[in-house]
Scaffold this active site. Structure first.
Site, PDB file in Angstrom:
ATOM      1  N   ARG A  21       0.873  -1.171   0.000  1.00 52.99           N
ATOM      2  CA  ARG A  21       0.000   0.000   0.000  1.00 52.99           C
ATOM      3  C   ARG A  21       0.910   1.220   0.000  1.00 52.99           C
ATOM      4  O   ARG A  21       1.948   1.223   0.664  1.00 52.99           O
ATOM      5  CB  ARG A  21      -0.879  -0.045   1.251  1.00 52.99           C
ATOM      6  CG  ARG A  21      -1.968   0.970   1.306  1.00 52.99           C
ATOM      7  CD  ARG A  21      -3.152   0.530   0.428  1.00 52.99           C
ATOM      8  NE  ARG A  21      -4.355   1.216   0.876  1.00 52.99           N
ATOM      9  CZ  ARG A  21      -4.919   2.192   0.190  1.00 52.99           C
ATOM     10  NH1 ARG A  21      -4.429   2.554  -0.966  1.00 52.99           N
ATOM     11  NH2 ARG A  21      -5.988   2.779   0.647  1.00 52.99           N
TER      12      ARG A  21
ATOM     13  N   THR B 133       3.154   2.683   2.884  1.00 54.70           N
ATOM     14  CA  THR B 133       4.427   2.145   3.372  1.00 54.70           C
ATOM     15  C   THR B 133       5.630   2.569   2.535  1.00 54.70           C
ATOM     16  O   THR B 133       6.761   2.305   2.910  1.00 54.70           O
ATOM     17  CB  THR B 133       4.407   0.599   3.407  1.00 54.70           C
ATOM     18  OG1 THR B 133       4.328   0.102   2.070  1.00 54.70           O
ATOM     19  CG2 THR B 133       3.266   0.087   4.248  1.00 54.70           C
ATOM     20  N   ARG B 134       5.400   3.234   1.398  1.00 58.67           N
ATOM     21  CA  ARG B 134       6.487   3.541   0.465  1.00 58.67           C
ATOM     22  C   ARG B 134       7.639   4.294   1.131  1.00 58.67           C
ATOM     23  O   ARG B 134       8.777   3.834   1.095  1.00 58.67           O
ATOM     24  CB  ARG B 134       5.983   4.354  -0.725  1.00 58.67           C
ATOM     25  CG  ARG B 134       7.111   4.718  -1.702  1.00 58.67           C
ATOM     26  CD  ARG B 134       6.630   5.559  -2.854  1.00 58.67           C
ATOM     27  NE  ARG B 134       5.638   4.905  -3.663  1.00 58.67           N
ATOM     28  CZ  ARG B 134       5.910   4.054  -4.662  1.00 58.67           C
ATOM     29  NH1 ARG B 134       7.155   3.760  -4.940  1.00 58.67           N
ATOM     30  NH2 ARG B 134       4.946   3.516  -5.357  1.00 58.67           N
TER      31      ARG B 134
ATOM     32  N   GLU C 200      -4.228  -7.891  -6.321  1.00 56.79           N
ATOM     33  CA  GLU C 200      -2.856  -8.403  -6.426  1.00 56.79           C
ATOM     34  C   GLU C 200      -2.700  -9.640  -5.543  1.00 56.79           C
ATOM     35  O   GLU C 200      -2.116 -10.644  -5.966  1.00 56.79           O
ATOM     36  CB  GLU C 200      -1.842  -7.345  -5.981  1.00 56.79           C
ATOM     37  CG  GLU C 200      -1.613  -6.252  -6.971  1.00 56.79           C
ATOM     38  CD  GLU C 200      -0.581  -5.236  -6.493  1.00 56.79           C
ATOM     39  OE1 GLU C 200      -0.254  -4.354  -7.294  1.00 56.79           O
ATOM     40  OE2 GLU C 200      -0.109  -5.309  -5.339  1.00 56.79           O
TER      41      GLU C 200
END
Length: 136
Positions: free
Chosen positions: A35, A38-39, A89
């Site tokens: 998501r 969290t990048r 996904e």
């Protein structure tokens, strides 16, 4: 950072025809499913660490890339199940794993309890209940 590292895959060659055919199916070593939340806090660091170790990694949201990856890493946070795309996904990742096209998935629990995910408690329980309700 979207996309894959421009590094040759690290998989070794196989002596059997079946192994060679299977390894030629894969384009990436790892597919990261996460998501966006969290990048900056985790996923960018993991992605660059994998690339630095010469592990060809795809990060993004393409179902074909899931099929062409030798394994997947799920970065599970409390917001992961609130994204329909993340759930799509996840379904594709599990389908590929169950069909024997890749090893099991490696889950990483980012600021969420494993038990919340495993038993669909708290935010996971709410999100999965909402997802099921949409499907009816």
């Amino acid at each position: 950072m979207k996309g894959r590292g421009q590094i040759v895959t690290t998989g070794g060659s196989s002596s059997s025809d079946k192994g060679a055919a299977l390894s030629s199916h894969f384009r990436y070593d790892v597919f990261l499913s996460f998501r966006g939340y969290t990048r900056l806090k985790f996923t960018d660091t993991l992605y660059h660490a994998l690339i630095n170790k010469r592990i060809d990694t795809f990060e993004g949201s393409l179902l074909e890339a899931i099929e062409r990856s030798m394994m997947s890493i799920l970065i599970l946070c409390h917001k992961y199940p609130t994204s329909q795309w993340c759930l799509d996904e996840l379904i594709k990742i599990m389908e590929c794993s169950e069909n024997g096209r890749k090893p099991p998935v490696l889950p990483v629990y980012f600021n969420v309890a494993k038990s919340d995910v495993q038993f669909q408690l708290n935010e996971y329980g709410k999100a999965m209940a909402a997802h099921e309700e949409k499907g009816r």
